[in-house]
Design an enzyme around this catalytic site. Structure first.
Site, PDB file in Angstrom:
ATOM      1  N   MET A   8      12.549 -24.254 -23.277  1.00 48.63           N
ATOM      2  CA  MET A   8      11.238 -24.204 -22.621  1.00 48.63           C
ATOM      3  C   MET A   8      10.974 -22.835 -22.001  1.00 48.63           C
ATOM      4  SD  MET A   8      10.519 -27.919 -21.042  1.00 48.63           S
ATOM      5  CE  MET A   8       9.961 -29.233 -22.136  1.00 48.63           C
ATOM      6  N   ARG A  57      -0.590 -35.364 -14.172  1.00 49.66           N
ATOM      7  CA  ARG A  57      -1.557 -34.263 -14.202  1.00 49.66           C
ATOM      8  C   ARG A  57      -2.916 -34.912 -13.994  1.00 49.66           C
ATOM      9  NH1 ARG A  57       2.596 -31.773 -17.593  1.00 49.66           N
ATOM     10  NH2 ARG A  57       3.125 -29.882 -16.463  1.00 49.66           N
ATOM     11  N   THR A  71       9.740 -26.554 -10.266  1.00 51.40           N
ATOM     12  CA  THR A  71       9.431 -26.378 -11.690  1.00 51.40           C
ATOM     13  C   THR A  71      10.648 -25.793 -12.389  1.00 51.40           C
ATOM     14  OG1 THR A  71       8.185 -25.042 -13.283  1.00 51.40           O
ATOM     15  CG2 THR A  71       8.240 -24.200 -11.054  1.00 51.40           C
ATOM     16  N   ASP A  81       8.852 -19.727 -12.953  1.00 53.67           N
ATOM     17  CA  ASP A  81       7.759 -18.792 -13.253  1.00 53.67           C
ATOM     18  C   ASP A  81       6.898 -18.457 -12.035  1.00 53.67           C
ATOM     19  OD1 ASP A  81       6.698 -21.312 -13.025  1.00 53.67           O
ATOM     20  OD2 ASP A  81       5.459 -21.211 -14.824  1.00 53.67           O
ATOM     21  N   ASP A 135       2.958 -23.736 -10.292  1.00 56.42           N
ATOM     22  CA  ASP A 135       1.798 -22.882 -10.129  1.00 56.42           C
ATOM     23  C   ASP A 135       0.469 -23.671 -10.047  1.00 56.42           C
ATOM     24  OD1 ASP A 135       0.632 -20.161 -10.623  1.00 56.42           O
ATOM     25  OD2 ASP A 135      -0.114 -21.187 -12.414  1.00 56.42           O
ATOM     26  N   ARG A 166       6.938 -20.936 -21.538  1.00 52.40           N
ATOM     27  CA  ARG A 166       5.772 -20.429 -22.291  1.00 52.40           C
ATOM     28  C   ARG A 166       5.484 -18.978 -21.974  1.00 52.40           C
ATOM     29  NH1 ARG A 166       3.191 -25.496 -21.271  1.00 52.40           N
ATOM     30  NH2 ARG A 166       3.554 -26.830 -23.069  1.00 52.40           N
ATOM     31  N   ARG A 215      13.480 -37.139   5.835  1.00 50.67           N
ATOM     32  CA  ARG A 215      14.493 -37.247   6.900  1.00 50.67           C
ATOM     33  C   ARG A 215      14.255 -36.246   8.029  1.00 50.67           C
ATOM     34  NH1 ARG A 215      19.793 -39.828   3.885  1.00 50.67           N
ATOM     35  NH2 ARG A 215      18.636 -41.702   3.374  1.00 50.67           N
ATOM     36  N   GLY A 264       4.703 -30.740 -13.894  1.00 52.64           N
ATOM     37  CA  GLY A 264       5.933 -31.059 -14.627  1.00 52.64           C
ATOM     38  C   GLY A 264       7.052 -31.395 -13.660  1.00 52.64           C
ATOM     39  N   ASP A 312      10.715 -23.930 -14.917  1.00 47.65           N
ATOM     40  CA  ASP A 312      10.441 -22.658 -15.611  1.00 47.65           C
ATOM     41  C   ASP A 312      10.787 -21.396 -14.826  1.00 47.65           C
ATOM     42  OD1 ASP A 312       9.474 -23.992 -17.803  1.00 47.65           O
ATOM     43  OD2 ASP A 312       7.442 -24.111 -17.008  1.00 47.65           O
TER      44      ASP A 312
HETATM   45  P1  ADP Z   1       2.509 -27.364 -12.472  1.00 45.64           P
HETATM   46  O1  ADP Z   1       2.263 -27.649 -11.037  1.00 45.64           O
HETATM   47  O2  ADP Z   1       3.844 -27.836 -12.935  1.00 45.64           O
HETATM   48  O3  ADP Z   1       2.201 -25.923 -12.828  1.00 45.64           O
HETATM   49  P2  ADP Z   1      -0.029 -28.167 -13.740  1.00 45.64           P
HETATM   50  O4  ADP Z   1      -0.440 -26.781 -14.071  1.00 45.64           O
HETATM   51  O5  ADP Z   1      -0.211 -29.214 -14.799  1.00 45.64           O
HETATM   52  O6  ADP Z   1       1.505 -28.288 -13.318  1.00 45.64           O
HETATM   53  O7  ADP Z   1      -0.838 -28.604 -12.429  1.00 45.64           O
HETATM   54  C1  ADP Z   1      -0.649 -29.877 -11.839  1.00 45.64           C
HETATM   55  C2  ADP Z   1      -1.955 -30.416 -11.319  1.00 45.64           C
HETATM   56  O8  ADP Z   1      -2.459 -29.537 -10.304  1.00 45.64           O
HETATM   57  C3  ADP Z   1      -3.090 -30.498 -12.335  1.00 45.64           C
HETATM   58  O9  ADP Z   1      -3.037 -31.667 -13.131  1.00 45.64           O
HETATM   59  C4  ADP Z   1      -4.323 -30.522 -11.424  1.00 45.64           C
HETATM   60  O10 ADP Z   1      -4.526 -31.822 -10.907  1.00 45.64           O
HETATM   61  C5  ADP Z   1      -3.883 -29.604 -10.278  1.00 45.64           C
HETATM   62  N1  ADP Z   1      -4.446 -28.255 -10.481  1.00 45.64           N
HETATM   63  C6  ADP Z   1      -4.010 -27.299 -11.337  1.00 45.64           C
HETATM   64  N2  ADP Z   1      -4.782 -26.184 -11.256  1.00 45.64           N
HETATM   65  C7  ADP Z   1      -5.754 -26.443 -10.341  1.00 45.64           C
HETATM   66  C8  ADP Z   1      -6.860 -25.708  -9.823  1.00 45.64           C
HETATM   67  N3  ADP Z   1      -7.142 -24.460 -10.217  1.00 45.64           N
HETATM   68  N4  ADP Z   1      -7.638 -26.320  -8.871  1.00 45.64           N
HETATM   69  C9  ADP Z   1      -7.368 -27.576  -8.445  1.00 45.64           C
HETATM   70  N5  ADP Z   1      -6.328 -28.322  -8.915  1.00 45.64           N
HETATM   71  C10 ADP Z   1      -5.525 -27.779  -9.835  1.00 45.64           C
END
Ligand code: ADP
Length: 320
Positions: free
Chosen positions: A170, A72, A126, A130, A104, A172, A25, A11, A128
Site C-alpha cells: 500500500m 467513509r 493511518t 503520509d 489526512d 498511493r 481511561r 482507513g 500510510d
Molecule cells: P483518512 O482519514 O484515512 O485519510 P478519508 O480520506 O477517506 O480517510 O477521510 C475520512 C472521512 O473524512 C471522509 O469519508 C469524510 O467523511 C471526511 N472528510 C474527508 N475530507 C473532508 C473534507 N475536506 N471536509 C469534510 N470532511 C472530510
C-alpha cells in the site's frame, strides 16, 4: 471540560484501539465522561453515540481494527447541512470536545467542525505514514512488519523457484511502507512514487547479481507507482527471468498492533485528552524525534512531507 467524545475515521489502522483505550481511561481518571461515536463522521451525523467506560476498552489493546468501527462519509464531506447537524448533535449530548483518530481526510473533516467553534483534537491513525507533521502515524509500524513477514515467506518460494517476485504494497502518494519494509526485508529494488524508476537499470542489476550466482530477488513496489503487473512483465522481458507478482492488499491493514503502535496509541491518546482538559484545542498530536508533540491543525495540514532520501540511498547501497 465535563464530557468529551472520540471517533475513528477513514482507513482503519492497528493501534487505533490502544488510542481509544488511552482516551477513555485518561478521561475517566480525570473524572470526565466519554462518549464513543460509532462509524466515524457517519455516526456523528446519525447520532450514533454510546457512553464508554473503563471496561468497554478492556481487552482491546492487542486487537487490530477499531472497536468504534470506521466508515467513509461523503455526505459529511459534501453537505454543509450535515456538518451543522453533527455540531447540533454534539451540543444536544452536551459534548465539549471531540477527538478524531484518522488520516489526512479525517483531519480535514475535523477542521470543518472547528469552523463552528467546536473544540477538536486529532490523533494520526493511518498505516500510510503520509502525514507530514509527524514522524510516524499509528498503524504504520505494524503494516511494515506485516510486509516484512510476508517478504520472508515469499523469499522461501522465490528461492525454490529461482525467480523474481514483485510485491505490491500500500501507499498511493507516500512510499514509506515500501521503503521501510523493503529496506528491512532486504529487497533488491524498491519502487516508490517519490522517485522516478528506471526498469532497464533494475534489470541490468538483476542480471549482474544473477551472473554472480544470486538466483532469486524481491522487488517491492508501492501501489502509487503504477501498474505492478506491467512492471513484472517488463522485468521478465528485459531479463528473461521468471517473474511472479503478489499484491498484499488489505492484509496490511489488519493484525495485532506492534508494541510501537500500542505505545504511540497510548501516549497520543493520553496527550489528546490532556490538551482538551487544558482547553488547548484545534490541534493534532504527533511524534517528533521520539517525543510526543502537538501542533495547530492548520499548520499540520499545510506542512510538506520530507522524503527520506538517506534511507532510499541506503537501500540502493545495500542491494548491490
Ligand atoms: P483518512 O482519514 O484515512 O485519510 P478519508 O480520506 O477517506 O480517510 O477521510 C475520512 C472521512 O473524512 C471522509 O469519508 C469524510 O467523511 C471526511 N472528510 C474527508 N475530507 C473532508 C473534507 N475536506 N471536509 C469534510 N470532511 C472530510
Amino acid at each position: 471540560m465535563r464530557r468529551i467524545a472520540v471517533l475513528t475515521s477513514g482507513g482503519d489502522a492497528p493501534g487505533m484501539n490502544a488510542a481509544v483505550r488511552a482516551v477513555v481511561r485518561t478521561a475517566v481518571y480525570n473524572n470526565v465522561e466519554v462518549y464513543g461515536v460509532q462509524r466515524g463522521f457517519k455516526g456523528l451525523i446519525e447520532g450514533d453515540f454510546i457512553k464508554l467506560n473503563v471496561s468497554f476498552v478492556g481487552d482491546i489493546i492487542h486487537r487490530g481494527g477499531t472497536v468504534l468501527r470506521s466508515a467513509r462519509c461523503l455526505e459529511f464531506q459534501n453537505q454543509e447541512s450535515c456538518r451543522k447537524c453533527a455540531v447540533d448533535l454534539l451540543n444536544v449530548f452536551q459534548i465539549d470536545g471531540l477527538i478524531v483518530i484518522g488520516g489526512d481526510g479525517s483531519f480535514r473533516g475535523m477542521t470543518s467542525l472547528t469552523e463552528y467553534g467546536f473544540s477538536t483534537i486529532g490523533i494520526p491513525g493511518t498505516i500510510d505514514n503520509d502525514l507530514a507533521y509527524t514522524d510516524f502515524t499509528i498503524g504504520f509500524d505494524t503494516a511494515v512488519n506485516t510486509v516484512v513477514e510476508a517478504m520472508s515467506k515469499l523469499r522461501d518460494t522465490t528461492s525454490s523457484h529461482e525467480r523474481i517476485t514483485i510485491v505490491e504494497v500500500m501507499g498511493r502518494r507516500c512510499g514509506d511502507i515500501a521503503l521501510y519494509a523493503g529496506l528491512s526485508g532486504g529487497a533488491e529494488a524498491i519502487l516508490i512514487p517519490e522517485v522516478q524508476y528506471d526498469l532497464s537499470q533494475i534489470a541490468e542489476q538483476l542480471i549482474k547479481s544473477n551472473n554472480r550466482g544470486k538466483k532469486q530477488s524481491i522487488i517491492v513496489v508501492a501501489e502509487g507507482v503504477g501498474n505492478t503487473e506491467f512492471i513484472s512483465k517488463e522485468i521478465n522481458h528485459l531479463t528473461g527471468f521468471d517473474t511472479m507478482t503478489t499484491i498484499l492488499g488489505h492484509v496490511q491493514r489488519g493484525g495485532n498492533p506492534s508494541s510501537r503502535d500500542r505505545l504511540l496509541g497510548s501516549m497520543m491518546g493520553n496527550r489528546a485528552v490532556d490538551l482538551l482538559l487544558n482547553n488547548i484545542t484545534n490541534r493534532v498530536v504527533g511524534v517528533k524525534d521520539n517525543q510526543i508533540m502537538d501542533m495547530d491543525i492548520n499548520d499540520a495540514l499545510r506542512s510538506k512531507k520530507r522524503f527520506n532520501r538517506e534511507m532510499y540511498n541506503l537501500s540502493k547501497v545495500l542491494s548491490i
